[in-house]
Design a protein around this motif. Sequence first.
Motif, PDB file in Angstrom:
ATOM      1  N   LYS A  60       0.832  -1.198   0.000  1.00 29.32           N
ATOM      2  CA  LYS A  60       0.000   0.000   0.000  1.00 29.32           C
ATOM      3  C   LYS A  60       0.870   1.254   0.000  1.00 29.32           C
ATOM      4  CE  LYS A  60      -4.135  -1.836   2.256  1.00 29.32           C
ATOM      5  NZ  LYS A  60      -4.984  -1.780   3.446  1.00 29.32           N
ATOM      6  N   SER A  61       1.944   1.208   0.783  1.00 26.38           N
ATOM      7  CA  SER A  61       2.821   2.369   0.878  1.00 26.38           C
ATOM      8  C   SER A  61       3.463   2.666  -0.475  1.00 26.38           C
ATOM      9  CB  SER A  61       3.909   2.126   1.935  1.00 26.38           C
ATOM     10  OG  SER A  61       3.334   1.959   3.192  1.00 26.38           O
ATOM     11  N   LYS A  62       3.791   1.578  -1.190  1.00 24.52           N
ATOM     12  CA  LYS A  62       4.402   1.748  -2.502  1.00 24.52           C
ATOM     13  C   LYS A  62       3.454   2.472  -3.447  1.00 24.52           C
ATOM     14  CE  LYS A  62       6.442  -0.890  -6.308  1.00 24.52           C
ATOM     15  NZ  LYS A  62       6.751  -2.245  -6.814  1.00 24.52           N
ATOM     16  N   HIS A  63       2.171   2.072  -3.417  1.00 26.01           N
ATOM     17  CA  HIS A  63       1.188   2.733  -4.283  1.00 26.01           C
ATOM     18  C   HIS A  63       0.963   4.171  -3.826  1.00 26.01           C
ATOM     19  CE1 HIS A  63       0.198  -0.532  -6.873  1.00 26.01           C
ATOM     20  NE2 HIS A  63      -0.165  -1.336  -5.887  1.00 26.01           N
ATOM     21  N   ALA A  64       0.810   4.360  -2.515  1.00 23.97           N
ATOM     22  CA  ALA A  64       0.538   5.701  -1.995  1.00 23.97           C
ATOM     23  C   ALA A  64       1.677   6.655  -2.326  1.00 23.97           C
ATOM     24  CB  ALA A  64       0.321   5.650  -0.486  1.00 23.97           C
ATOM     25  N   ALA A  65       2.906   6.126  -2.355  1.00 24.35           N
ATOM     26  CA  ALA A  65       4.067   6.966  -2.639  1.00 24.35           C
ATOM     27  C   ALA A  65       4.005   7.548  -4.049  1.00 24.35           C
ATOM     28  CB  ALA A  65       5.354   6.158  -2.469  1.00 24.35           C
ATOM     29  N   ARG A  66       3.223   6.947  -4.937  1.00 26.45           N
ATOM     30  CA  ARG A  66       3.099   7.450  -6.308  1.00 26.45           C
ATOM     31  C   ARG A  66       1.677   7.915  -6.603  1.00 26.45           C
ATOM     32  NH1 ARG A  66       7.461   9.177  -7.568  1.00 26.45           N
ATOM     33  NH2 ARG A  66       6.738   9.323  -9.722  1.00 26.45           N
ATOM     34  N   MET A  67       0.883   8.119  -5.566  1.00 33.55           N
ATOM     35  CA  MET A  67      -0.512   8.515  -5.755  1.00 33.55           C
ATOM     36  C   MET A  67      -0.691  10.015  -5.579  1.00 33.55           C
ATOM     37  SD  MET A  67      -3.838   7.543  -3.453  1.00 33.55           S
ATOM     38  CE  MET A  67      -3.746   5.788  -3.768  1.00 33.55           C
ATOM     39  N   ILE A  68      -1.435  10.633  -6.485  1.00 30.96           N
ATOM     40  CA  ILE A  68      -1.784  12.044  -6.371  1.00 30.96           C
ATOM     41  C   ILE A  68      -3.290  12.129  -6.137  1.00 30.96           C
ATOM     42  CG2 ILE A  68      -1.867  14.269  -7.554  1.00 30.96           C
ATOM     43  CD1 ILE A  68       0.640  13.361  -9.111  1.00 30.96           C
ATOM     44  N   ALA A  69      -3.684  12.696  -5.014  1.00 27.03           N
ATOM     45  CA  ALA A  69      -5.105  12.842  -4.687  1.00 27.03           C
ATOM     46  C   ALA A  69      -5.624  14.142  -5.292  1.00 27.03           C
ATOM     47  CB  ALA A  69      -5.297  12.845  -3.169  1.00 27.03           C
ATOM     48  N   ILE A  84      -8.771  17.311 -14.940  1.00 24.05           N
ATOM     49  CA  ILE A  84      -8.280  15.991 -14.547  1.00 24.05           C
ATOM     50  C   ILE A  84      -7.505  15.341 -15.687  1.00 24.05           C
ATOM     51  CG2 ILE A  84      -9.007  13.653 -13.896  1.00 24.05           C
ATOM     52  CD1 ILE A  84     -11.322  15.016 -12.340  1.00 24.05           C
ATOM     53  N   GLN A  85      -7.971  15.562 -16.922  1.00 22.74           N
ATOM     54  CA  GLN A  85      -7.261  15.022 -18.077  1.00 22.74           C
ATOM     55  C   GLN A  85      -5.832  15.572 -18.124  1.00 22.74           C
ATOM     56  OE1 GLN A  85      -8.313  12.752 -20.242  1.00 22.74           O
ATOM     57  NE2 GLN A  85      -6.470  12.799 -21.506  1.00 22.74           N
ATOM     58  N   GLY A  86      -5.690  16.882 -17.880  1.00 22.05           N
ATOM     59  CA  GLY A  86      -4.359  17.488 -17.859  1.00 22.05           C
ATOM     60  C   GLY A  86      -3.499  16.916 -16.748  1.00 22.05           C
ATOM     61  N   ILE A  87      -4.097  16.729 -15.567  1.00 22.75           N
ATOM     62  CA  ILE A  87      -3.373  16.148 -14.431  1.00 22.75           C
ATOM     63  C   ILE A  87      -2.895  14.738 -14.767  1.00 22.75           C
ATOM     64  CG2 ILE A  87      -3.641  15.288 -12.061  1.00 22.75           C
ATOM     65  CD1 ILE A  87      -5.646  17.651 -11.646  1.00 22.75           C
ATOM     66  N   GLU A  88      -3.784  13.936 -15.353  1.00 22.65           N
ATOM     67  CA  GLU A  88      -3.449  12.538 -15.633  1.00 22.65           C
ATOM     68  C   GLU A  88      -2.393  12.400 -16.723  1.00 22.65           C
ATOM     69  OE1 GLU A  88      -7.308  10.643 -16.215  1.00 22.65           O
ATOM     70  OE2 GLU A  88      -7.158   9.832 -14.168  1.00 22.65           O
ATOM     71  N   GLU A  89      -2.339  13.358 -17.634  1.00 23.37           N
ATOM     72  CA  GLU A  89      -1.307  13.313 -18.677  1.00 23.37           C
ATOM     73  C   GLU A  89       0.090  13.340 -18.057  1.00 23.37           C
ATOM     74  OE1 GLU A  89      -1.877  16.423 -21.490  1.00 23.37           O
ATOM     75  OE2 GLU A  89      -3.813  15.645 -22.204  1.00 23.37           O
ATOM     76  N   ILE A  90       0.299  14.274 -17.125  1.00 24.95           N
ATOM     77  CA  ILE A  90       1.606  14.388 -16.466  1.00 24.95           C
ATOM     78  C   ILE A  90       1.822  13.224 -15.492  1.00 24.95           C
ATOM     79  CG2 ILE A  90       3.056  15.816 -14.961  1.00 24.95           C
ATOM     80  CD1 ILE A  90       2.683  16.918 -17.787  1.00 24.95           C
ATOM     81  N   ALA A  91       0.759  12.840 -14.773  1.00 25.69           N
ATOM     82  CA  ALA A  91       0.875  11.741 -13.812  1.00 25.69           C
ATOM     83  C   ALA A  91       1.333  10.459 -14.513  1.00 25.69           C
ATOM     84  CB  ALA A  91      -0.461  11.511 -13.095  1.00 25.69           C
ATOM     85  N   LYS A  92       0.724  10.152 -15.638  1.00 30.92           N
ATOM     86  CA  LYS A  92       1.100   8.943 -16.379  1.00 30.92           C
ATOM     87  C   LYS A  92       2.542   9.025 -16.847  1.00 30.92           C
ATOM     88  CE  LYS A  92      -0.247   6.039 -20.287  1.00 30.92           C
ATOM     89  NZ  LYS A  92      -1.168   5.868 -21.443  1.00 30.92           N
ATOM     90  N   GLU A  93       2.916  10.189 -17.339  1.00 36.65           N
ATOM     91  CA  GLU A  93       4.281  10.405 -17.824  1.00 36.65           C
ATOM     92  C   GLU A  93       5.308  10.184 -16.710  1.00 36.65           C
ATOM     93  OE1 GLU A  93       6.607  14.433 -18.906  1.00 36.65           O
ATOM     94  OE2 GLU A  93       4.835  14.065 -20.152  1.00 36.65           O
ATOM     95  N   LYS A  94       4.927  10.544 -15.464  1.00 30.24           N
ATOM     96  CA  LYS A  94       5.842  10.437 -14.326  1.00 30.24           C
ATOM     97  C   LYS A  94       5.655   9.138 -13.532  1.00 30.24           C
ATOM     98  CE  LYS A  94       7.451  14.565 -15.164  1.00 30.24           C
ATOM     99  NZ  LYS A  94       8.824  14.750 -15.692  1.00 30.24           N
ATOM    100  N   GLY A  95       4.822   8.236 -14.027  1.00 30.27           N
ATOM    101  CA  GLY A  95       4.629   6.958 -13.352  1.00 30.27           C
ATOM    102  C   GLY A  95       3.779   7.053 -12.098  1.00 30.27           C
ATOM    103  N   CYS A  96       2.888   8.047 -12.037  1.00 33.06           N
ATOM    104  CA  CYS A  96       2.012   8.229 -10.873  1.00 33.06           C
ATOM    105  C   CYS A  96       0.586   7.793 -11.214  1.00 33.06           C
ATOM    106  CB  CYS A  96       1.991   9.696 -10.438  1.00 33.06           C
ATOM    107  SG  CYS A  96       3.591  10.351  -9.947  1.00 33.06           S
TER     108      CYS A  96
END
Length: 362
Positions: A60-69, A84-96
Amino acid sequence: MGKKKVTSTDIAKASGVSQAAVSMILNKKYNVSFSRETIERVETAAREMGYTVPGRRSRKSKHAARMIAVFCPTLTNPYYVMLIQGIEEIAKEKGCIVFICNTLRDLKQEESYLKMMDVIRPLGIIYTCNPSNCFKNLVLSLSERVPLVVIKNRDLDMEVDAVELNNAKPGRLMAEHLLKLGHRKVGFISPPLTRRQQQRFQRVEGFIQKFREEGLEDGVIVKAADEEVDSHIPSMDSEYRIGYTLSKELLRENPDMTAIAGLNDMIALGILDALSEARLRVPADMSVIGCDNILYGKLKAISLTTIEHFVQQKGRDACDIIVKKSQSQRPSDDEIIPTSIYHIEYEPKLIIRGSTAYAKIK
């Protein structure tokens, strides 16, 4: 040979209860009733035998460490979907991964999600709107422990990382465009104008202020939905319905209007349908303008004049700030953690399409 690992079955034999009971007691599953004596017997046996509860915490900690709320008031308005689409574009690029906290504009729901943050400990938190006033201190406290960005009104007084919009500016641009086209009697339709929704007030006030500067303030008729609307769970057509219903009222009460502005594009779509039903031509009989530049307004059959304020880019910037802040908070032993506050603001831009034209002389 190494020491044999103690299992829950061993604890069950030692304490004289079933293995299932041991599992529930040691995992604090007290929804099933156990006597105080049984609980103490199991816990004592586990302690004396050196048993530890196998958990999934590391996973869980591993997932939370890459999770953006991401805190969002509704998913029924394409504006928030674009953010949210803009947020997810960068999140995916950064492995979050992105965890959406849809508050439904409900204070209890927002509070529940905020309290959850200390448990899940995400990489960062993004508010896609202003936090509710009663939670400002809680949000500021969270920002001291985890990177936190608010996509907010520029005038909101919070010392946090922010992607901002001066909400008076879109209102002024809308009014300026209509004034240049000769519109002197106009309606403005808005969702509820409550204390919790300062961004709505600012947009309306920016619109009125421009007419006031021209000595035409009396020519603006503001029509806002009842406050109780915000207490309901929003449906996909909530804001469209506001535009549609309030337009009908405006047309009955002010037949000499030549233009109607919607606080956002979804409201403007409702306005367009109400005008169509009243057999009024757009823009020949009535001009319509919105704000947000959502996809539907770009359709040729709609061709909505609107205000672009770069919604998707704001989402990308907010996520980028989270990633940068999280990286800067991992210094080596002899490195000082830098303190910085990001403030990004875009200038809104008028997009002229086919829903506005010179005022019809009545």
